[in-house]
Design an enzyme around this catalytic site. Structure first.
Site, PDB file in Angstrom:
ATOM      1  N   GLY A  58      -5.465   3.735  11.501  1.00 18.06           N
ATOM      2  CA  GLY A  58      -5.271   2.301  11.638  1.00 18.06           C
ATOM      3  C   GLY A  58      -6.300   1.713  12.570  1.00 18.06           C
TER       4      GLY A  58
ATOM      5  CG  ASP B 132      -5.910  -0.461   7.155  1.00 13.87           C
ATOM      6  OD1 ASP B 132      -6.222   0.730   7.035  1.00 13.87           O
ATOM      7  OD2 ASP B 132      -4.767  -0.903   6.913  1.00 13.87           O
TER       8      ASP B 132
ATOM      9  CD  GLU C   4      -2.716   1.009   2.633  1.00 14.46           C
ATOM     10  OE1 GLU C   4      -2.309   0.245   3.536  1.00 14.46           O
ATOM     11  OE2 GLU C   4      -3.677   1.774   2.780  1.00 14.46           O
TER      12      GLU C   4
END
Lengths: 297, 522
Positions: free
Chosen positions: B347, B294, B143
């Site tokens: 996050g 994630d 990513e």
């Protein structure tokens, strides 16, 4: 002949299941002594199968020492096709019980030599010592399935019901054995709805046990439910033995039981119905008490 | 995987008294497993004339395909983006620990990092089958760093890159060899992105759009070039606008290649996305929804500071923020923090099963849909739906046993095993739900790991525990006592979460005192 009349489909299915349960338990099957059962497909026996599965799940009945032989199977249909009789038996019966796979016999419609397959099947029945109890439903072309095809095919109108066993259609010899049969047009039409309405996908041939094979069973139980089967039942028991109504052959079988619901008796004489209803207390002794393998039978 | 002969002789396991997810429905069927694969029992009956060697009663529970997490940055203190000497053991630790969340396959994710980190880390994380050792690694998810500056989120600005003239070579120079790479997230508005997308797609790498300010047109063009995924929808992209829906508009775009299904990741932890937005996305395009965690390295750890790539993050409850950059998310305990709703979290630390439960509750979708979003859809995204994310015959026997509220009761994963006869390792766990841990119940929780797949119950029987220990299993008993301080602390944590949920909702004027938490979702 016994004619057992119950009020509705569920009660008829339950009576039949209880009878089978009692017969198996009374037989005391064991390692060297298997009980052989002849089994049908179709919508009629579903209620009976459900009840047998229920008895098994409750621990009353085990199929460990039971051998089964199915009456018929389509030719050329893959074994795992949802409409094959292998799939039917697996989904509706075998997967819920404890039968040994080696003891569940169904004709193989994809065998290389079909007649040899039929002969081998007859041989297997013989080696198993013959069929102790054969359960069958009455196949009837004029059932609900056919109705919607009538308007397309005018020449099948007026044929009427014909009451046959497995795929022994009208005109089958009453002493026939297991063999290959070509299916009648209206059977194919009736089955088309299970094959996405595509006539080219419907099997045109089937392997079937013969009338003679069924007559060899030591005991025969025929399930007939629904008003659309009433005329066939009338022809089966109140008229003579006739190869146009192959089920009538059982008038010459030493031990036959017809299990039906009220609607199936609609074409019978009131006298006949009253006579057999009057015998229900005798018939019910066959299913009461209901035996159980839990009782150490 | 295994030779036909060996597989045919392996033991046949029959899981009975269960509901299995198959064909999009929960069916009352038994699940048959042999040699680490789902078996067709009808074929076994008629062709091999065999019955099961062992039956396991599942107590009426749900059997679903093992969850697949295609975006997970680390966990349990491990940060995949850290170029440590022994990256492999960090990955193994995470792989082992996420099994209890129901995850049986995952894509370790690396956030924007300098090329040295990629060159060091990427070769050390090969594709690996799952087994008793842990969930399977399907390939890496890279990513960044080819993402938008404005939408970088927690990614370090210093290491962002754009494509130079020789775009794909630039990418190769940054990442190194791509053998272990499965997914790349990039921003399609960057120059030369289309040739990169095309090149990656031809190499079988899934291209995902994310951390981008692309408009809908640019996004559609990227899909035509080969992009198939959207990284955490809504987060790190332009918001939906009625005249230019941006990347979000891909969900209902009619300008996509015929028959192509665009998949999109969603972090359904209750903080990254408002439940109403989650519902909008789900209703617009349910077949493309892929649940992702994630998760950051703080997953599975308590509150405190942890690393994420080149950054440090602070964890409190179920949310995390970049340490030092933003005010403490709570502020004084007595004051609600009004700005929280507008600052995106950095996050997530919600485990996958928590996400599934929250997703189910927030969208009101069927249990089948919720389970497919975490299993079938990620498998379809990666083109693995024949063997993963499904309980069809022939698929790998990776599955999770759930109760009716979708708490993980056990995870089965098909494994190699030296003998070849090992079918699955069963890991018993008592849910990973914060509410569970806050329960005033006292007692002993037994997490039982055993090569024989033994079950540790709640509460355990001494006989069972003794038998497990006797067979060489490892048994960890964690006493959970309802001490006052412990309960109070945990209750505060919950209260914080309650505040967060309230703030996140657009109608959020409710008093913090009232309990607006979804039923057992978090």
């Amino acid at each position: 002949m016994r004619l057992v009349i119950l009020d509705n489909y569920d009660l008829a299915s339950e009576w039949a299941a209880k009878y089978i349960c009692n017969r198996i338990i009374q037989f005391k099957p064991g390692q060297d002594r298997y009980f052989t059962l002849g089994l049908p497909t179709g919508s009629t026996p579903l209620g009976c199968y459900k009840k047998l599965i229920e008895y098994h799940k409750n621990g009353h009945l085990s199929f460990k020492y039971v051998k089964t032989f199915n009456m018929d199977e389509y030719v050329g249909l893959p074994r795992n096709h949802p409409e094959s009789y292998h799939s039917y038996m697996w989904n509706n019966f075998f997967k819920h019980i404890d039968i040994d796979p080696n003891n569940a016999h169904i004709l193989d419609g994809n065998a290389a030599d079909l007649q040899a397959e039929c002969d081998a099947f007859e041989k297997k029945i013989k080696e198993a010592g013959g069929i102790d109890l054969l359960l069958e439903g009455l196949v009837n072309k004029n059932s609900k399935n056919c109705a919607k095809w009538d308007q397309n095919i005018s020449f099948i109108k007026g044929i009427g019901p014909d009451g046959h066993i497995a795929f022994n259609e009208p005109g089958s010899s009453l002493v026939s054995r297991t063999r290959l049969k070509t299916l009648a047009m209206d059977t194919i039409l009736a089955n088309a709805k299970y094959f996405d309405g595509d006539l080219s996908k419907v099997p045109t041939m089937a392997l079937t046990v013969g009338v003679g094979t069924v007559m060899d069973a030591r005991e025969v139980m025929i399930l007939i439910t629904g008003a659309h089967k009433a005329f066939a039942l009338y022809k089966a028991i109140e008229e003579g033995v006739n190869h146009m109504w192959t089920v009538s052959a059982f008038q010459q079988h030493p031990r036959t039981i017809f299990v039906c619901d009220e609607d199936a008796t609609l074409e019978l004489r009131v006298k006949t119905v009253k006579y057999f209803k009057g015998l229900m207390h005798v018939h019910n002794k066959l299913v009461e008490p209901l035996f159980s393998m839990k009782d150490g039978n | 995987m295994r030779g036909g002969q060996g597989a045919a002789e392996a033991r046949v396991l029959q899981f009975t008294n269960c509901r299995i997810l198959r064909g999009g429905k929960l069916l009352r069927e038994d699940l048959w497993v042999r040699g680490g694969r789902i078996l067709d029992p009808e074929k076994l009956f008629f062709e091999e004339r065999r019955v099961a060697d062992e039956r396991r009663d599942c107590g009426g529970r749900i059997l679903a395909p093992g969850f697949i997490d295609v975006q997970i940055n680390g966990g349990f203190g491990v940060d995949f983006s850290q170029a440590t000497e022994d990256v492999g053991s960090g990955v193994s630790l995470v792989a082992r620990r996420i099994l209890s969340h129901g995850v049986t396959s995952f894509c370790p994710t690396l956030v924007t990092s300098p090329p040295e980190v990629y060159h060091k880390v990427v070769p050390q994380i090969p594709v690996k089958s799952g087994g008793p050792h842990g969930a399977g690694v399907l390939g890496l998810h890279l990513e960044g760093p080819f993402i938008s500056r404005e939408k970088r989120g927690a990614h370090p600005e210093a290491h962002l890159r754009s494509f130079e003239a020789n775009a794909f070579q630039d990418l190769l120079a940054t990442y190194g060899p791509l053998d272990n790479v499965r997914i790349v997230t990039l921003a399609p508005e960057l120059g030369h992105s289309h040739e990169v997308i095309r090149e990656l797609t031809t190499r079988g790498i899934c291209v995902s759009l994310g951390h981008s300010v692309a408009d809908l047109r640019a996004a559609e063009d990227a899909v035509w070039s080969g992009a198939t995924f959207i990284t955490h929808l809504f987060n790190a992209m332009l918001p939906f606008h009625h005249r230019d829906p941006g990347i979000v508009g891909l969900l209902t775009s009619d300008r996509l290649p015929a028959g192509r299904c665009i998949f999109y990741g969603m972090i359904a932890d209750g903080t990254h996305t408002n439940p109403a937005a989650l519902r909008i996305a789900h209703r617009a395009h349910p077949q493309g929804l892929v649940l992702v965690t994630d998760a950051i390295p703080a997953l599975g750890l308590g509150n405190g500071r942890h690393t994420l790539g080149q950054q440090e993050v602070e964890v409190d409850g179920l949310t995390a923020y970049v340490a030092g950059e933003r005010p403490h998310p709570l502020g004084p305990r007595s004051q609600p923090a009004c700005q929280v709703a507008h600052d995106p979290p950095d996050g997530s630390i919600a485990p996958m099963d928590v996400c599934v439960r929250h997703f189910l509750q927030a969208t009101g979708c069927s249990v089948e849909s919720a389970l497919e979003a975490a299993s079938l859809h990620p498998a379809q995204l990666l083109g693995l739906e024949k063997s993963k994310g499904t309980l069809d015959f022939g698929a790998d026997a990776d599955f999770v046993v759930l109760d009716d509220s979708l708490h993980v009761q056990a995870t089965y994963i098909s494994g190699g095993g030296a003998s070849g006869a090992l079918l699955a390792l069963r890991i018993a766990t008592v849910g990973s739900d914060i509410r569970d841990w806050c329960s005033p119940r006292s007692g002993v929780v037994v997490l039982t790991f055993s090569p024989f797949g033994f079950w540790g119950g709640w509460p355990p029987s001494p006989l069972l525990t003794g038998a497990v220990l006797g067979t060489g299993g490892v048994c960890l008993a964690l006493p959970l006592f309802s001490s006052l301080c412990c309960k109070a602390q945990l209750r505060k944590c919950l209260q914080v979460q309650s505040d967060r949920m309230v703030r996140a909702s657009p109608v959020g004027r409710e008093q913090p005192g009232k309990n607006h938490l979804p039923r057992r979702a978090l």
